[in-house]
Design a protein around this motif. Structure first.
Motif: not given
Length: 286
Positions: A179-181, A183-190, A196-199
């Motif tokens: 998810f970091a790589l 989606a730039y999601n470093f914080f596990g945000q839902w 809206c995002g990655v399943v």
């Protein structure tokens, strides 16, 4: 006049002229309005005239320029653990410091308006400033009064960089998670809207959340700050912070217990963040 004496006077006059011109040579403070997120744009802007609109936007702008947006580095390339941690912290820290700079910049202005109100009537622009912050920080409060200021100041405050960095490390596997790589999601945000995002691959039956996707690291960190400063489950964290602020110090280790609802693991998660903070402080401060 001897050459050495002439050189002396030339240098002296150059110093005097520079000192006189220095206030005009200093770069103007950054007022980065363009990078405000949708929820940071003032809701009361249309009620103001052009001059007050500019003033309000200036109040809410970032006082620090947006750092260069770069892809997530390949942190697996580092064989030395210390170098890997330093690279991870160096990548995220400028964006964290920028969010905190804006929060503290706005906080000081809130206090100035609060103090002014004890002596004289506020301007239309000042009322618009406070009501816009009520909207941005999700405060359902009708008046600009002492209670309103108190509630607002519990939300408009910094989050210590060490705590942010350690949570990012924990939630992203030091920047190596999918998810970091992706989606730039470093914080596990839902997020909770289909598409809206990655399943998540291990999402339980009956669950509908997705892992939020961000366009860049700045947006991810901005969203994290917004989450902790507005979402009701972090009210305890904000109250702890307000108490520590009143006592004159806000540090990361003070706020960890306020993250007990960040993870389904509860106290075990809090304990792990505590342990990681203690083990990595020397790398953050180096």
């Amino acid at each position: 006049m001897k050459k050495t004496e002439l050189s002396f006077w030339l240098v002296l006059w150059a110093v005097v002229l520079y000192a006189a011109a220095y206030p005009w040579l200093k770069p103007a403070p950054v007022e980065d309005i363009a990078s405000l997120a949708d929820w940071q744009m003032p809701s009361k802007l249309e009620a103001l005239d052009a001059a007050d609109q500019r003033k309000l936007l200036k109040r809410l702008a970032y006082p620090v320029a947006l750092p260069k947006l770069l892809p997530v580095p390949d942190f697996t390339q580092y064989k030395d653990v210390v170098k890997k941690k330093k690279a991870f912290f160096d990548y995220l820290l400028p964006f964290i410091e920028r969010e905190n700079a804006r929060l503290l910049h706005i906080r000081l202005q809130i206090i100035e308006v609060q103090q002014k109100q004890t002596q004289q009537e506020l301007t239309v622009e000042e009322y618009a400033f406070i009501y816009s912050l009520y909207d941005e920080f999700k405060l359902d409060y009708p008046d600009v009064d002492e209670e309103g200021f108190r509630l607002l100041l519990t939300r408009v405050d910094m989050i210590p960089a060490d705590l942010v960095l350690i949570q990012a490390a924990k939630e992203s596997g030091w920047g190596t998670s999918r998810f970091a790589l992706e989606a730039y999601n470093f914080f596990g945000q839902w997020c909770f809207r289909a598409g809206c995002g990655v399943v998540p691959q291990k999402r339980s039956a009956g669950k509908y959340h997705e892992v939020a996707v961000f366009p860049d690291v700045a947006a991810a960190i901005n969203s994290y700050f917004y989450n902790l400063n507005t979402f009701y489950v972090y009210e305890d964290l904000r109250q702890i912070r307000a108490k520590r602020r009143a006592e004159g110090e806000v540090a990361g280790h003070h706020l960890v217990t306020g993250l007990i609802r960040y993870s389904e693991r509860g106290q075990d998660y809090v304990n792990e963040i505590h342990t990681m903070l203690k083990a990595n402080t020397k790398h953050i401060d180096s």
